[in-house]
Design a protein around this motif. Structure first.
Motif, PDB file in Angstrom:
ATOM      1  N   ARG A 203       0.830  -1.206   0.000  1.00  0.00           N
ATOM      2  CA  ARG A 203       0.000   0.000   0.000  1.00  0.00           C
ATOM      3  C   ARG A 203       0.859   1.248   0.000  1.00  0.00           C
ATOM      4  NH1 ARG A 203      -5.414   0.561   3.013  1.00  0.00           N
ATOM      5  NH2 ARG A 203      -6.417  -0.072   1.099  1.00  0.00           N
ATOM      6  N   GLU A 204       1.918   1.176   0.792  1.00  0.00           N
ATOM      7  CA  GLU A 204       2.826   2.319   0.892  1.00  0.00           C
ATOM      8  C   GLU A 204       3.369   2.649  -0.503  1.00  0.00           C
ATOM      9  OE1 GLU A 204       3.005   3.314   4.132  1.00  0.00           O
ATOM     10  OE2 GLU A 204       3.855   5.145   3.252  1.00  0.00           O
ATOM     11  N   GLU A 205       3.814   1.607  -1.204  1.00  0.00           N
ATOM     12  CA  GLU A 205       4.397   1.804  -2.531  1.00  0.00           C
ATOM     13  C   GLU A 205       3.347   2.333  -3.492  1.00  0.00           C
ATOM     14  OE1 GLU A 205       7.388   1.766  -3.178  1.00  0.00           O
ATOM     15  OE2 GLU A 205       8.408   0.433  -1.780  1.00  0.00           O
ATOM     16  N   VAL A 206       2.125   1.785  -3.415  1.00  0.00           N
ATOM     17  CA  VAL A 206       1.064   2.228  -4.321  1.00  0.00           C
ATOM     18  C   VAL A 206       0.863   3.737  -4.159  1.00  0.00           C
ATOM     19  CG1 VAL A 206      -1.402   2.131  -4.801  1.00  0.00           C
ATOM     20  CG2 VAL A 206      -0.117   0.018  -4.444  1.00  0.00           C
ATOM     21  N   ARG A 207       0.822   4.171  -2.893  1.00  0.00           N
ATOM     22  CA  ARG A 207       0.564   5.586  -2.666  1.00  0.00           C
ATOM     23  C   ARG A 207       1.681   6.446  -3.261  1.00  0.00           C
ATOM     24  NH1 ARG A 207      -0.073   7.661   3.314  1.00  0.00           N
ATOM     25  NH2 ARG A 207       2.105   7.042   3.280  1.00  0.00           N
ATOM     26  N   GLN A 208       2.907   6.017  -2.990  1.00  0.00           N
ATOM     27  CA  GLN A 208       4.032   6.806  -3.500  1.00  0.00           C
ATOM     28  C   GLN A 208       4.045   6.853  -5.014  1.00  0.00           C
ATOM     29  OE1 GLN A 208       7.818   5.723  -1.973  1.00  0.00           O
ATOM     30  NE2 GLN A 208       7.230   6.139   0.155  1.00  0.00           N
ATOM     31  N   VAL A 209       3.866   5.664  -5.619  1.00  0.00           N
ATOM     32  CA  VAL A 209       3.946   5.616  -7.075  1.00  0.00           C
ATOM     33  C   VAL A 209       2.801   6.414  -7.692  1.00  0.00           C
ATOM     34  CG1 VAL A 209       3.934   4.098  -9.076  1.00  0.00           C
ATOM     35  CG2 VAL A 209       5.128   3.406  -7.013  1.00  0.00           C
ATOM     36  N   GLN A 210       1.633   6.375  -7.052  1.00  0.00           N
ATOM     37  CA  GLN A 210       0.506   7.124  -7.607  1.00  0.00           C
ATOM     38  C   GLN A 210       0.823   8.620  -7.681  1.00  0.00           C
ATOM     39  OE1 GLN A 210      -2.759   5.709  -5.319  1.00  0.00           O
ATOM     40  NE2 GLN A 210      -3.594   4.527  -7.021  1.00  0.00           N
ATOM     41  N   GLU A 211       1.539   9.094  -6.644  1.00  0.00           N
ATOM     42  CA  GLU A 211       1.897  10.512  -6.650  1.00  0.00           C
ATOM     43  C   GLU A 211       2.839  10.826  -7.807  1.00  0.00           C
ATOM     44  OE1 GLU A 211       3.376  11.359  -2.754  1.00  0.00           O
ATOM     45  OE2 GLU A 211       1.381  11.092  -1.859  1.00  0.00           O
ATOM     46  N   GLU A 212       3.641   9.823  -8.172  1.00  0.00           N
ATOM     47  CA  GLU A 212       4.608  10.076  -9.247  1.00  0.00           C
ATOM     48  C   GLU A 212       4.143   9.466 -10.561  1.00  0.00           C
ATOM     49  OE1 GLU A 212       8.043   8.007  -7.937  1.00  0.00           O
ATOM     50  OE2 GLU A 212       7.790   8.658  -5.868  1.00  0.00           O
ATOM     51  N   ALA A 213       2.837   9.201 -10.678  1.00  0.00           N
ATOM     52  CA  ALA A 213       2.351   8.437 -11.834  1.00  0.00           C
ATOM     53  C   ALA A 213       2.783   9.065 -13.154  1.00  0.00           C
ATOM     54  CB  ALA A 213       0.843   8.305 -11.768  1.00  0.00           C
ATOM     55  N   SER A 214       2.660  10.382 -13.242  1.00  0.00           N
ATOM     56  CA  SER A 214       2.981  11.035 -14.513  1.00  0.00           C
ATOM     57  C   SER A 214       4.449  10.848 -14.871  1.00  0.00           C
ATOM     58  CB  SER A 214       2.671  12.534 -14.429  1.00  0.00           C
ATOM     59  OG  SER A 214       1.300  12.685 -14.160  1.00  0.00           O
ATOM     60  N   ALA A 215       5.292  10.956 -13.830  1.00  0.00           N
ATOM     61  CA  ALA A 215       6.725  10.785 -14.069  1.00  0.00           C
ATOM     62  C   ALA A 215       7.015   9.362 -14.528  1.00  0.00           C
ATOM     63  CB  ALA A 215       7.490  11.107 -12.791  1.00  0.00           C
ATOM     64  N   VAL A 216       6.326   8.402 -13.896  1.00  0.00           N
ATOM     65  CA  VAL A 216       6.537   6.996 -14.256  1.00  0.00           C
ATOM     66  C   VAL A 216       6.173   6.777 -15.715  1.00  0.00           C
ATOM     67  CG1 VAL A 216       5.675   4.661 -13.867  1.00  0.00           C
ATOM     68  CG2 VAL A 216       6.200   6.124 -11.912  1.00  0.00           C
ATOM     69  N   LEU A 217       5.013   7.333 -16.102  1.00  0.00           N
ATOM     70  CA  LEU A 217       4.550   7.185 -17.486  1.00  0.00           C
ATOM     71  C   LEU A 217       5.516   7.846 -18.453  1.00  0.00           C
ATOM     72  CD1 LEU A 217       0.725   7.709 -17.734  1.00  0.00           C
ATOM     73  CD2 LEU A 217       2.079   5.843 -18.675  1.00  0.00           C
TER      74      LEU A 217
ATOM     75  N   SER B  47      -1.772   4.600   9.636  1.00  0.00           N
ATOM     76  CA  SER B  47      -1.308   5.925   9.173  1.00  0.00           C
ATOM     77  C   SER B  47      -1.603   6.108   7.686  1.00  0.00           C
ATOM     78  CB  SER B  47       0.162   6.162   9.501  1.00  0.00           C
ATOM     79  OG  SER B  47       0.916   5.032   9.250  1.00  0.00           O
ATOM     80  N   GLN B  48      -1.633   4.998   6.937  1.00  0.00           N
ATOM     81  CA  GLN B  48      -2.010   5.115   5.524  1.00  0.00           C
ATOM     82  C   GLN B  48      -3.459   5.618   5.405  1.00  0.00           C
ATOM     83  OE1 GLN B  48      -1.174   1.137   4.328  1.00  0.00           O
ATOM     84  NE2 GLN B  48       0.999   1.538   4.015  1.00  0.00           N
ATOM     85  N   TRP B  49      -4.292   5.149   6.301  1.00  0.00           N
ATOM     86  CA  TRP B  49      -5.693   5.600   6.296  1.00  0.00           C
ATOM     87  C   TRP B  49      -5.760   7.092   6.593  1.00  0.00           C
ATOM     88  CZ3 TRP B  49     -10.703   4.751   5.306  1.00  0.00           C
ATOM     89  CH2 TRP B  49     -11.661   5.479   6.019  1.00  0.00           C
ATOM     90  N   LEU B  50      -5.027   7.499   7.615  1.00  0.00           N
ATOM     91  CA  LEU B  50      -5.085   8.908   8.012  1.00  0.00           C
ATOM     92  C   LEU B  50      -4.485   9.820   6.941  1.00  0.00           C
ATOM     93  CD1 LEU B  50      -4.117   8.698  11.789  1.00  0.00           C
ATOM     94  CD2 LEU B  50      -6.387   9.043  10.808  1.00  0.00           C
ATOM     95  N   ASP B  51      -3.447   9.345   6.267  1.00  0.00           N
ATOM     96  CA  ASP B  51      -2.743  10.184   5.277  1.00  0.00           C
ATOM     97  C   ASP B  51      -3.215   9.933   3.854  1.00  0.00           C
ATOM     98  OD1 ASP B  51      -1.343  10.915   7.438  1.00  0.00           O
ATOM     99  OD2 ASP B  51       0.474   9.777   6.954  1.00  0.00           O
ATOM    100  N   GLN B  52      -4.399   9.442   3.682  1.00  0.00           N
ATOM    101  CA  GLN B  52      -4.766   9.045   2.323  1.00  0.00           C
ATOM    102  C   GLN B  52      -5.101  10.232   1.416  1.00  0.00           C
ATOM    103  OE1 GLN B  52      -8.506   6.898   1.965  1.00  0.00           O
ATOM    104  NE2 GLN B  52      -8.981   7.381   4.079  1.00  0.00           N
ATOM    105  N   GLY B  53      -5.097  11.407   1.982  1.00  0.00           N
ATOM    106  CA  GLY B  53      -5.327  12.587   1.145  1.00  0.00           C
ATOM    107  C   GLY B  53      -6.807  12.889   0.987  1.00  0.00           C
ATOM    108  N   ASP B  54      -7.108  13.963   0.230  1.00  0.00           N
ATOM    109  CA  ASP B  54      -8.498  14.376   0.067  1.00  0.00           C
ATOM    110  C   ASP B  54      -9.180  13.516  -0.974  1.00  0.00           C
ATOM    111  OD1 ASP B  54      -7.824  16.261   1.847  1.00  0.00           O
ATOM    112  OD2 ASP B  54      -7.750  17.941   0.421  1.00  0.00           O
ATOM    113  N   LYS B  55     -10.359  13.020  -0.634  1.00  0.00           N
ATOM    114  CA  LYS B  55     -11.126  12.254  -1.613  1.00  0.00           C
ATOM    115  C   LYS B  55     -12.559  12.126  -1.131  1.00  0.00           C
ATOM    116  CE  LYS B  55      -8.305   8.586  -1.170  1.00  0.00           C
ATOM    117  NZ  LYS B  55      -7.728   7.243  -1.002  1.00  0.00           N
ATOM    118  N   ASN B  56     -13.384  11.540  -1.973  1.00  0.00           N
ATOM    119  CA  ASN B  56     -14.760  11.304  -1.568  1.00  0.00           C
ATOM    120  C   ASN B  56     -14.787  10.260  -0.443  1.00  0.00           C
ATOM    121  OD1 ASN B  56     -17.398   9.575  -1.902  1.00  0.00           O
ATOM    122  ND2 ASN B  56     -17.815  11.612  -2.747  1.00  0.00           N
TER     123      ASN B  56
END
Lengths: 478, 474
Positions: A299-313, B57-66
């Protein structure tokens, strides 16, 4: 020669006159039938699971073909998340293929790992992991206890049954006062013991082999003769070890009760203590990292990579400019982006997963090295490998699933990045799962075990015979 | 006289090479298995706690969303391990370690630790519990099989009885003597277990009343060893020879400890069938979409909800409601799902429990099964304890859904795209689990306790019969 025949006949008659022998024989017949039936039922269950998966996949593909045809003819336009002509949709749940582990021909003889590792693994773009696939529902206490299969019967119980009819091989003769009489005959103690051993070994081996053969005929569709042959050799040698051990203990010349206790302790040491020690040391030396951490880490990796998705692409299209569909990277389809993110996550997690597998492999290697400490370990390994339910075959399955997953991703990757659409004809070009059984087969699975057991049996028999030699120990000299 | 008999028996046992070797071996195995259990438990606890805090902490930091997207993102929870599991791991490795609390679905627990082990792990699984359940009884049998028959064979029984010793007193003394010798090994082991337990700490609140549970555990095993001692003495008195006594007792040991647990699984399976994973998923899916009992299909439920809500507020359009209908609709759908999950997962848990009750009943034929069940329950590592945790996790999942859906209802308008932030995520309390008390564990074990008492009684009775038979034979 004639004398030997007479001796064997005599010993055989003596043996049959003992009530315990009949109890042991009945136990062997009953338990063999029961355990083969248990193994056959487990194999049938796996066969059903595999068939269900294969059927489901076939029907799903027939449906997909129809839907794709309709989409191409413009009759329907499903949502982008449902449209099977989109490679990203097809490569995931809608078009997933099942990697299935077929039932081995000799599987009824050992359940092994087969009730713990799912034989059906969905392969999709997101991943494919036999040890992480959704498990079959089962009462955990049943899994914990393990099945009463033939391998358990042979490794755990057969030694006890063998010891029950041979723990007082010589001591009883002495206690009944017949030993002196026997030794006064013109035969050596060695030959007497050899005859006793041979008769007991032959009786048990005959019972086990015939009972197994009949049970296999009764409960399974056919007998795989080659593995059966090797299975017979393994069992014969293992049995030889235990009966030889009984002879060895008897040769020390103690009383029956003492022999029984000594042999019970030896059983404990070889069957329980050494295997447990090997297992504990393997887990201690090569701890397999917890899955829990992997779940959270992913999950941690998914979140990080999602933030950099454009760069990855962007990086990907830099490397493969020919694949970039018309327009800029920013306009790339949602699904392409999701695919790229997932690929990147999987790449980043690979070292963690590799660590995980490496630790497990190291444990297996450690166990394989230390199995020479106990004939039970050698036998257990050989029996489950012969049945195709041991670490080696599941390792091969895992590796094959890995390869197939790479092939699967490789097929879809260019299609997704070029934002192509699939046609019904493409369905025939999709990678197809096949599992090639290791070509070396039964001989390869059994050979080291046979060698090890030969050594073990030769060792105990050699020592026993040395103790019994003429002039060796006064007690055994006429 | 009584004291003399016990003293003689204790001294004889302690001098016996069998006892020394056996006790050394069993003692070593107990220390080894406790150490291994301690280390493994500590590692699993650390990994689970770390993963759980990461997930939180992933839950808390998940950012803004619906809020509904957040509900889909969800939280992973990881089963805490009871500190008593260092004695008995029970089914800990055979049930999933984690479940994902997400919108719409009660997910089954995933990742059985046993899948990440070599084939030897199950074959050679040694815990303090298996040592106590299998090996100590073997030690007892090997020590006690000749208590009577040996004396008879040596001719000393006749002498002792000629002194006017009551054969029953003799038997009791002998049983106590073996028990006392054994206590010299097991009391230090129990103390070591208690120390390890204290060193392990409370174990993420997986169970409550750990001290009491441990005491009951010691009591359970003591009763079990009592049963074995009585049986050994009784068989030794009844059997015509030491050889037969040993054969009979080993036979009992094999059937009780090696065969019964495996055959009991097959019996339980034939009595109560569990659905396959595929069937189970399909049933849940069907119940959810087509409804069950008096509950109509999903589509009809939705239509009825729209009609009743519009009528209740006297408006024509969903957009004119004083709250966001989307939130209400999601929540109602959750609540219906909850009914389905309660029913189906409840059935499954009941089926598993019914199978285990079959095991406990077979405990009247093989005491090992009763002791195993009681031991797992007291250490908080049986399926019932896991089920209780799963129910608590599911409650938490429902709480998350309620908070998210209520927020959608109250703070957004129908049809608009709505984004919430960390304040809302923080409204969800962190998942904390409080394990059940000892009385809860014991309450489910009535049959097992009855079986052990039955065996104690039977053992006592057999000793009585045995001694009079034996005395008559002399």
């Amino acid at each position: 020669m004639n004398g030997s025949g007479a001796m064997l006949r005599h010993e055989f008659r003596m043996l049959l006159a003992d009530r315990i022998v009949w109890v042991v024989a009945a136990a062997i017949l009953l338990l063999t039938g029961y355990s083969v039936q248990v193994g056959a039922a487990a194999a049938d269950h796996q066969r059903t699971q595999v068939e269900q998966a294969v059927d489901e996949e076939r029907e799903r593909y027939a449906g997909l073909r129809e839907t794709m045809t309709s989409v191409h003819q413009g009759e329907v336009s499903p949502s982008p998340f449902q449209d099977p002509t989109r490679p990203y949709v097809m490569g995931r749940a809608r078009g997933q293929r099942f990697a299935v582990l077929p039932v081995n021909g000799f599987q009824a003889t050992a359940v092994g790992q087969s009730d713990l590792i799912p034989p059906v693994v969905p392969v999709l773009l997101d991943g494919a992991d036999p040890r992480g696939a959704r498990e079959e529902i089962e009462n955990p206490v049943h899994l914990l206890a393990g099945p009463l299969d033939l391998a358990f019967l042979i490794t755990f119980l057969l030694p006890l049954l063998a010891l029950a009819i041979s723990f007082d091989l010589l001591s009883r003769e002495r206690e009944q006062g017949t030993l002196a009489l026997l030794l006064s005959q013109p035969v050596s103690a060695r030959r007497i013991v050899a005859a006793k051993l041979l008769v007991r070994w032959g009786l048990l081996m005959g019972l086990v082999a015939v009972a197994t053969l009949l049970s296999l005929l009764l409960f399974t569709t056919g007998i795989a003769w080659q593995p059966f042959l090797f299975w017979g050799i393994i069992v014969a040698l293992y049995l030889g070890f235990w009966i030889g051990l009984a002879a060895l203990v008897n040769a020390t010349g103690r009383e029956s009760a003492r022999n029984a206790v000594a042999l019970a302790f030896l059983w404990l040491v070889f069957v329980i203590v050494i295997p447990a020690g090997v297992q504990i040391s393997a887990a201690f030396l090569h701890p397999v990292p917890s899955r829990a951490e992997l779940v959270a880490l992913e999950r941690e990796e998914v979140r990080q990579v999602q933030e950099e998705a454009s760069a990855v692409l962007a990086r990907y299209y830099d490397d493969h400019p020919e694949l970039l569909p018309e327009g800029s990277v920013d306009e790339v389809d949602f699904q392409t982006r999701a695919f790229a993110v997932n690929q990147e996550v999987q790449t980043r997690l690979r070292p963690v997963r590799e660590n995980h597998r490496e630790a497990l492999r190291a444990q297996q290697d450690w166990i394989r090295t230390l199995r020479w400490l106990s004939p039970t370990l050698v036998t257990h390994e050989a029996l489950i490998e012969l049945a195709g339910t041991g670490d080696a075959r599941f390792g091969a399955f895992e590796a094959a699933v890995d390869r197939f997953h790479r092939e699967w991703v490789g097929f879809f990757e260019p299609l997704i990045y070029t934002d192509s659409r699939l046609t019904p004809e493409d369905l025939d070009r999709l990678p197809v799962w096949t599992f090639e059984e290791s070509s070396s087969g039964a001989a390869h699975a059994a050979a080291p075990g046979i060698l090890g057991l030969l050594l073990f049996s030769a060792l105990v028999l050699g020592i026993a015979m040395r103790l019994l030699r003429d002039g060796g120990d006064r007690r055994w000299t006429p | 006289m009584f004291g003399h008999i016990i003293r003689k028996e204790v001294i004889e046992t302690l001098r016996d090479g069998r006892f020394r070797w056996g006790a050394a071996l069993v003692g070593l195995l107990l220390v080894l298995s406790l150490a291994a259990g301690f280390a493994q438990r500590a590692e699993v606890e650390r990994a689970h706690a770390q993963a759980q805090s990461m997930s939180w902490s992933q839950w808390l930091d998940q950012g803004d969303k619906n809020p509904h997207s957040a509900a889909h993102y969800g939280i992973y929870v990881f089963r805490p391990v009871s500190s008593l599991s260092l004695v008995d791991r029970g089914v800990d490795s055979y049930v999933g370690a984690t479940t994902w609390l997400e919108a719409h679905y009660q997910n089954p627990f995933e990742h059985r630790a046993i899948q990440d082990t070599p084939a030897l792990a199950r074959f050679a699984d040694l815990t303090a519990a298996t040592t106590l359940q299998l090996l100590v009884p073997l030690l007892i049998l090997l020590l006690a099989f000749a208590t009577f028959s040996g004396e008879r064979e040596r001719g000393t029984l006749r002498q002792v009885l000629s002194l006017g010793v009551n054969p029953r007193t003799l038997a009791t003394g002998k049983a106590l003597g073996v028990g006392l010798a054994l206590a010299l090994l097991l009391i230090p082991a129990a103390a070591l277990g208690a120390l390890a337990l204290m060193a392990a700490g409370p174990g993420g609140e997986a169970v409550a009343d750990e001290g009491l549970r441990y005491l009951l555990l010691v009591l359970t095993y003591s009763a079990y060893f009592g049963v074995i001692v009585l049986l050994a003495v009784a068989v030794s008195a009844l059997a015509p020879s030491s050889r037969t006594a040993l054969a009979l007792l080993l036979c009992f040991w094999i059937v009780n400890g090696l065969l019964a647990p495996r055959v009991a699984s097959d019996v339980a399976r034939s009595q109560v069938e569990l659905p396959s994973s595929l069937e189970f998923q399909e049933t849940v899916q069907r119940d959810r979409s087509e409804g069950f009992g008096e509950f109509p299909s999903q589509q009809l439920r939705q239509e009825l909800l729209v009609d009743s809500v519009l009528a209740a507020h006297g408006v024509e359009e969903l957009a004119n409601l004083p709250f966001n209908f989307a939130g209400l609709s999601l929540q109602r759908s959750e609540e219906f799902g909850d009914l389905v999950f309660d029913r189906r997962f409840g059935d499954l848990a009941n089926q598993v429990e019914a199978q285990l009750e079959v095991h406990r009943r077979i405990g009247f034929l093989a005491p090992h099964l009763a002791v195993r069940s009681l031991s797992m329950s007291l250490t908080g590592t049986d399926p019932a304890h896991h089920q209780r945790y799963a129910e608590a996790a599911e409650e938490h999942r429902r709480l998350i859904q309620r908070i998210m859906n209520t927020d959608i209802m109250e703070n957004s308008r129908f049809g608009e795209s709505y984004i919430a932030g960390p304040e809302l995520w923080a409204e969800v309390p962190e998942f904390e689990y409080e394990g059940p008390e000892a009385s809860w564990a014991v309450a489910g074990q009535g049959t097992a306790i009855a079986a052990i008492l039955f065996w104690l009684l039977l053992g006592g009775l057999l000793v009585r019969v045995g001694t009079s038979v034996s005395a008559r034979r002399v």
